[in-house]
Design a protein around this motif. Sequence first.
Motif, PDB file in Angstrom:
ATOM      1  N   LEU A  64      37.514  35.616  42.494  1.00 44.70           N
ATOM      2  CA  LEU A  64      35.985  35.911  42.502  1.00 44.70           C
ATOM      3  C   LEU A  64      35.513  35.699  43.740  1.00 44.70           C
ATOM      4  O   LEU A  64      35.799  34.733  44.332  1.00 44.70           O
ATOM      5  N   VAL A  82      31.987  43.461  36.052  1.00 46.86           N
ATOM      6  CA  VAL A  82      32.445  42.822  37.366  1.00 46.86           C
ATOM      7  C   VAL A  82      33.884  43.794  37.561  1.00 46.86           C
ATOM      8  O   VAL A  82      34.449  44.702  36.699  1.00 46.86           O
ATOM      9  N   ASP A  83      33.892  43.872  38.698  1.00 48.10           N
ATOM     10  CA  ASP A  83      35.343  44.577  39.261  1.00 48.10           C
ATOM     11  C   ASP A  83      35.824  44.058  40.559  1.00 48.10           C
ATOM     12  O   ASP A  83      34.994  43.901  41.515  1.00 48.10           O
ATOM     13  N   THR A 100      26.840  42.306  32.162  1.00 48.84           N
ATOM     14  CA  THR A 100      27.180  42.131  33.513  1.00 48.84           C
ATOM     15  C   THR A 100      28.589  42.875  33.476  1.00 48.84           C
ATOM     16  O   THR A 100      29.520  42.391  32.969  1.00 48.84           O
ATOM     17  N   LYS A 110      37.165  38.781  34.499  1.00 52.74           N
ATOM     18  CA  LYS A 110      36.469  38.170  33.466  1.00 52.74           C
ATOM     19  C   LYS A 110      36.938  36.696  32.963  1.00 52.74           C
ATOM     20  O   LYS A 110      36.244  35.852  32.881  1.00 52.74           O
ATOM     21  N   THR A 141      36.196  34.013  35.262  1.00 56.99           N
ATOM     22  CA  THR A 141      34.889  33.724  35.125  1.00 56.99           C
ATOM     23  C   THR A 141      34.619  32.663  34.345  1.00 56.99           C
ATOM     24  O   THR A 141      33.994  31.798  34.482  1.00 56.99           O
ATOM     25  N   LEU A 165      30.423  40.280  29.362  1.00 51.81           N
ATOM     26  CA  LEU A 165      30.805  40.351  30.540  1.00 51.81           C
ATOM     27  C   LEU A 165      32.038  41.548  30.703  1.00 51.81           C
ATOM     28  O   LEU A 165      33.156  41.210  30.053  1.00 51.81           O
ATOM     29  N   VAL A 202      30.396  35.437  42.820  1.00 51.29           N
ATOM     30  CA  VAL A 202      29.948  35.929  41.477  1.00 51.29           C
ATOM     31  C   VAL A 202      28.570  35.259  40.953  1.00 51.29           C
ATOM     32  O   VAL A 202      28.571  33.809  40.933  1.00 51.29           O
ATOM     33  N   ARG A 216      24.181  44.655  36.479  1.00 56.33           N
ATOM     34  CA  ARG A 216      23.551  43.961  35.515  1.00 56.33           C
ATOM     35  C   ARG A 216      22.301  44.777  34.930  1.00 56.33           C
ATOM     36  O   ARG A 216      21.704  45.502  35.581  1.00 56.33           O
ATOM     37  N   GLU A 229      33.972  41.039  41.683  1.00 58.58           N
ATOM     38  CA  GLU A 229      32.695  41.077  42.166  1.00 58.58           C
ATOM     39  C   GLU A 229      31.731  41.476  41.167  1.00 58.58           C
ATOM     40  O   GLU A 229      32.122  42.371  40.322  1.00 58.58           O
ATOM     41  N   VAL A 230      30.438  40.988  40.723  1.00 54.80           N
ATOM     42  CA  VAL A 230      29.460  41.615  39.993  1.00 54.80           C
ATOM     43  C   VAL A 230      28.854  43.045  40.591  1.00 54.80           C
ATOM     44  O   VAL A 230      28.481  42.906  41.784  1.00 54.80           O
ATOM     45  N   GLY A 285      34.402  44.553  32.123  1.00 49.27           N
ATOM     46  CA  GLY A 285      35.308  44.976  33.071  1.00 49.27           C
ATOM     47  C   GLY A 285      36.652  45.469  32.753  1.00 49.27           C
ATOM     48  O   GLY A 285      37.168  44.995  31.790  1.00 49.27           O
TER      49      GLY A 285
END
Length: 237
Positions: free
Chosen positions: A21, A210-211, A208, A44, A47, A36, A24, A218, A214-215, A38
């Motif tokens: 991460l 993530v990839d 949200t 995910k 996180t 969340l 984040v 949103r 990273e976010v 992705g």
Amino acid sequence: MAGAMLEVRGADVFYGASQILFGVDLAVEKGQTMALLGRNGAGKSTTFKAIAGLAPPRRGRVILSGETVSGRPPYRIARAGIGYVPEDRQVFPEHTVEDNLLVGAKRGPRGEAHWTLARVYEVLPLLAGLRTRMAGRLSGGEQQMLTIARTLMGNPDILLLDEPSEGLAPLVVQAIGALIRTLRGMGVTILLAEQNMHFCLAIATHATVVDKGEVVYRGTIPELRANAAVTQRYLAV
């Protein structure tokens, strides 16, 4: 992020020397159902493990109701009000459904006892009919219902659901979705990690994305529906 029930601020998480991460930031307000989203491997589950204390951030903080909980052991984070349902549906297979529920029973961080056996059986009548069955003999969908119910028995402030639809038949996925909508209607605050965007579009209020740790997005669910660039780039299979 002022007033958020749960915040993740600038979380960097490593597994050994590998960083997973990267800074984040995440916020979930009371009563929200935050998805969340992705692809597989986007970060995910990491996180969630960072929030629950299973993969503590090397940098950054996790804040629950204004109080920093990162750095505490996982059992203290759970006692502070975070209920974590892992993706692999960990039940006690040689114990009954009711015993599994009782194992998870505790008062909330301020002495709350909203969730009892009676209330669980009222909200999930399927489990009431299975209360004497060994958990190891349940179907995958029944085990998923049980793990969610067992976590609710701990009276958490926020419920973390990691990939609740994974590996389940479409009809069972619909039942899990109906349960989450019921919980949302009851005011339960939920953070939901999923690859299945369409599942989340029907049950979440916010998203949200993530990839690669990273976010990247949103917004509200209607905003995500309207953003074809984000859904095609980060969520299309």
